[in-house]
Design a protein around this motif. Structure first.
Motif, PDB file in Angstrom:
ATOM      1  N   GLY A  60       0.829  -1.203   0.000  1.00  0.00           N
ATOM      2  CA  GLY A  60       0.000   0.000   0.000  1.00  0.00           C
ATOM      3  C   GLY A  60       0.858   1.245   0.000  1.00  0.00           C
ATOM      4  N   PRO A  61       0.857   1.985   1.128  1.00  0.00           N
ATOM      5  CA  PRO A  61       1.613   3.241   1.181  1.00  0.00           C
ATOM      6  C   PRO A  61       3.107   3.093   0.872  1.00  0.00           C
ATOM      7  N   ALA A  62       3.723   1.999   1.336  1.00  0.00           N
ATOM      8  CA  ALA A  62       5.157   1.820   1.096  1.00  0.00           C
ATOM      9  C   ALA A  62       5.465   1.513  -0.361  1.00  0.00           C
ATOM     10  N   ASP A  63       4.448   1.148  -1.118  1.00  0.00           N
ATOM     11  CA  ASP A  63       4.635   0.870  -2.540  1.00  0.00           C
ATOM     12  C   ASP A  63       5.113   2.114  -3.290  1.00  0.00           C
ATOM     13  N   ALA A  64       4.929   3.278  -2.661  1.00  0.00           N
ATOM     14  CA  ALA A  64       5.421   4.525  -3.260  1.00  0.00           C
ATOM     15  C   ALA A  64       6.950   4.559  -3.272  1.00  0.00           C
ATOM     16  N   ILE A  65       7.571   3.744  -2.420  1.00  0.00           N
ATOM     17  CA  ILE A  65       9.037   3.649  -2.395  1.00  0.00           C
ATOM     18  C   ILE A  65       9.419   2.509  -3.332  1.00  0.00           C
ATOM     19  N   PRO A  66      10.081   2.807  -4.426  1.00  0.00           N
ATOM     20  CA  PRO A  66      10.397   1.739  -5.375  1.00  0.00           C
ATOM     21  C   PRO A  66      11.407   0.737  -4.804  1.00  0.00           C
ATOM     22  N   LEU A  67      11.251  -0.491  -5.247  1.00  0.00           N
ATOM     23  CA  LEU A  67      12.250  -1.510  -4.910  1.00  0.00           C
ATOM     24  C   LEU A  67      13.514  -1.214  -5.688  1.00  0.00           C
ATOM     25  N   PRO A  68      14.670  -1.476  -5.178  1.00  0.00           N
ATOM     26  CA  PRO A  68      14.939  -2.235  -3.964  1.00  0.00           C
ATOM     27  C   PRO A  68      14.913  -1.414  -2.680  1.00  0.00           C
ATOM     28  N   GLY A  69      14.703  -0.107  -2.747  1.00  0.00           N
ATOM     29  CA  GLY A  69      14.737   0.745  -1.560  1.00  0.00           C
ATOM     30  C   GLY A  69      13.730   0.376  -0.492  1.00  0.00           C
ATOM     31  N   ARG A  70      12.585  -0.102  -0.886  1.00  0.00           N
ATOM     32  CA  ARG A  70      11.540  -0.478   0.064  1.00  0.00           C
ATOM     33  C   ARG A  70      11.980  -1.632   0.971  1.00  0.00           C
ATOM     34  N   ALA A  71      13.018  -2.338   0.589  1.00  0.00           N
ATOM     35  CA  ALA A  71      13.493  -3.483   1.379  1.00  0.00           C
ATOM     36  C   ALA A  71      13.990  -3.071   2.765  1.00  0.00           C
ATOM     37  N   PHE A  72      14.162  -1.758   3.003  1.00  0.00           N
ATOM     38  CA  PHE A  72      14.566  -1.338   4.345  1.00  0.00           C
ATOM     39  C   PHE A  72      13.495  -1.668   5.376  1.00  0.00           C
ATOM     40  N   LEU A  73      12.275  -1.971   4.931  1.00  0.00           N
ATOM     41  CA  LEU A  73      11.178  -2.362   5.819  1.00  0.00           C
ATOM     42  C   LEU A  73      11.138  -3.863   6.095  1.00  0.00           C
ATOM     43  N   TYR A  74      11.966  -4.619   5.443  1.00  0.00           N
ATOM     44  CA  TYR A  74      11.864  -6.079   5.405  1.00  0.00           C
ATOM     45  C   TYR A  74      12.056  -6.764   6.759  1.00  0.00           C
ATOM     46  N   GLY A  75      12.927  -6.252   7.582  1.00  0.00           N
ATOM     47  CA  GLY A  75      13.306  -6.923   8.820  1.00  0.00           C
ATOM     48  C   GLY A  75      12.165  -7.301   9.741  1.00  0.00           C
ATOM     49  N   VAL A  76      11.050  -6.581   9.656  1.00  0.00           N
ATOM     50  CA  VAL A  76       9.899  -6.888  10.517  1.00  0.00           C
ATOM     51  C   VAL A  76       9.444  -8.329  10.326  1.00  0.00           C
ATOM     52  N   TRP A  77       9.495  -8.819   9.087  1.00  0.00           N
ATOM     53  CA  TRP A  77       9.016 -10.169   8.808  1.00  0.00           C
ATOM     54  C   TRP A  77       9.905 -11.254   9.422  1.00  0.00           C
ATOM     55  N   LEU A  78      11.059 -10.887   9.927  1.00  0.00           N
ATOM     56  CA  LEU A  78      11.987 -11.882  10.454  1.00  0.00           C
ATOM     57  C   LEU A  78      12.143 -11.822  11.969  1.00  0.00           C
ATOM     58  N   VAL A  79      11.470 -10.890  12.607  1.00  0.00           N
ATOM     59  CA  VAL A  79      11.553 -10.741  14.056  1.00  0.00           C
ATOM     60  C   VAL A  79      11.174 -12.025  14.806  1.00  0.00           C
ATOM     61  N   PRO A  80      10.093 -12.720  14.444  1.00  0.00           N
ATOM     62  CA  PRO A  80       9.727 -13.893  15.250  1.00  0.00           C
ATOM     63  C   PRO A  80      10.812 -14.959  15.345  1.00  0.00           C
ATOM     64  N   ALA A  81      11.597 -15.126  14.308  1.00  0.00           N
ATOM     65  CA  ALA A  81      12.657 -16.133  14.345  1.00  0.00           C
ATOM     66  C   ALA A  81      13.676 -15.792  15.427  1.00  0.00           C
ATOM     67  N   VAL A  82      14.138 -14.564  15.447  1.00  0.00           N
ATOM     68  CA  VAL A  82      15.160 -14.163  16.413  1.00  0.00           C
ATOM     69  C   VAL A  82      14.548 -14.027  17.803  1.00  0.00           C
ATOM     70  N   LEU A  83      13.406 -13.397  17.900  1.00  0.00           N
ATOM     71  CA  LEU A  83      12.740 -13.213  19.190  1.00  0.00           C
ATOM     72  C   LEU A  83      12.387 -14.561  19.820  1.00  0.00           C
ATOM     73  N   GLY A  84      11.832 -15.458  19.021  1.00  0.00           N
ATOM     74  CA  GLY A  84      11.479 -16.783  19.542  1.00  0.00           C
ATOM     75  C   GLY A  84      12.684 -17.511  20.097  1.00  0.00           C
ATOM     76  N   ALA A  85      13.800 -17.433  19.395  1.00  0.00           N
ATOM     77  CA  ALA A  85      15.023 -18.088  19.865  1.00  0.00           C
ATOM     78  C   ALA A  85      15.558 -17.426  21.134  1.00  0.00           C
TER      79      ALA A  85
END
Length: 194
Positions: free
Chosen positions: A37-62
């Motif tokens: 949605g809103p972040a789509d205004a940031i073209p890839l690959p720049g939008r990848a700076f938001l990516y880390g959120v999707w990986l939090v459960p792996a590190v947090l769970g461990a």
């Protein structure tokens, strides 16, 4: 008399890991709406700076559970919850979630599941981010150029994951430990050393 096995999961471990997973599955669903949605205004690959959120459960769970398979369990279940809620990536997350989680798991395995300090969390976040980015460039962006898209995407995603999933998970673990909710876990009993 049999001693307890330190790597054996307790019922409490499963409950807490599942709770974290479901919460992050909902966050993933909402994060996907932001990404497309809103972040789509940031073209890839720049939008990848938001990516880390999707990986939090792996590190947090461990960091919270501190047992083999915790990263794999929490991120895989979170991915499945986001699929159940409906995501634009659909069932591909059934594969991608475990791939990313296994990469994070490697960092903790490399230290024999005995070290859960900041450097290991950063490594776990970075490895998960690298795995995620490699998956993406070959599955979602196969026709992109290495120099103008793939290499920047790999770098940005890895750094985002190192900071957000690695450092962010350490901060979340410390914050949760300060509330007392992790008192039955090593992370709660070692509040100052997480």
């Amino acid at each position: 008399m049999q001693g307890s096995t330190p790597n054996r999961w307790r019922t409490l471990d499963i409950v807490i890991a599942s709770t974290l997973s479901v919460a992050f599955g909902v966050i993933f669903w909402a994060w996907g709406l932001l990404w497309n949605g809103p972040a789509d205004a940031i073209p890839l690959p720049g939008r990848a700076f938001l990516y880390g959120v999707w990986l939090v459960p792996a590190v947090l769970g461990a960091l919270v559970i501190r047992k083999p398979g915790a990263a794999l369990y929490t991120l895989t279940l979170a991915a499945l919850v986001s699929v159940a809620l409906g995501t634009s990536w659909g069932w591909t997350l059934v594969i991608q979630g475990p791939v990313e989680a296994l990469a994070a798991e490697l960092a903790f395995a490399a230290f024999a599941y005995r070290t859960y300090r900041l450097p290991v969390a950063l490594l776990a976040g970075a490895l998960a981010g690298l795995a995620a980015a490699l998956y993406d460039v070959f599955v979602w962006y196969p026709d992109t150029a290495w120099d103008s898209f793939r290499l920047p995407y790999l770098a940005i995603t890895t750094v985002s994951s190192l900071v957000v999933a690695g450092l962010g998970s350490v901060a979340l673990t410390r914050a949760l430990a300060q509330t007392g909710v992790l008192d039955r876990f090593p992370a709660g009993r070692e509040r100052a050393t997480v």
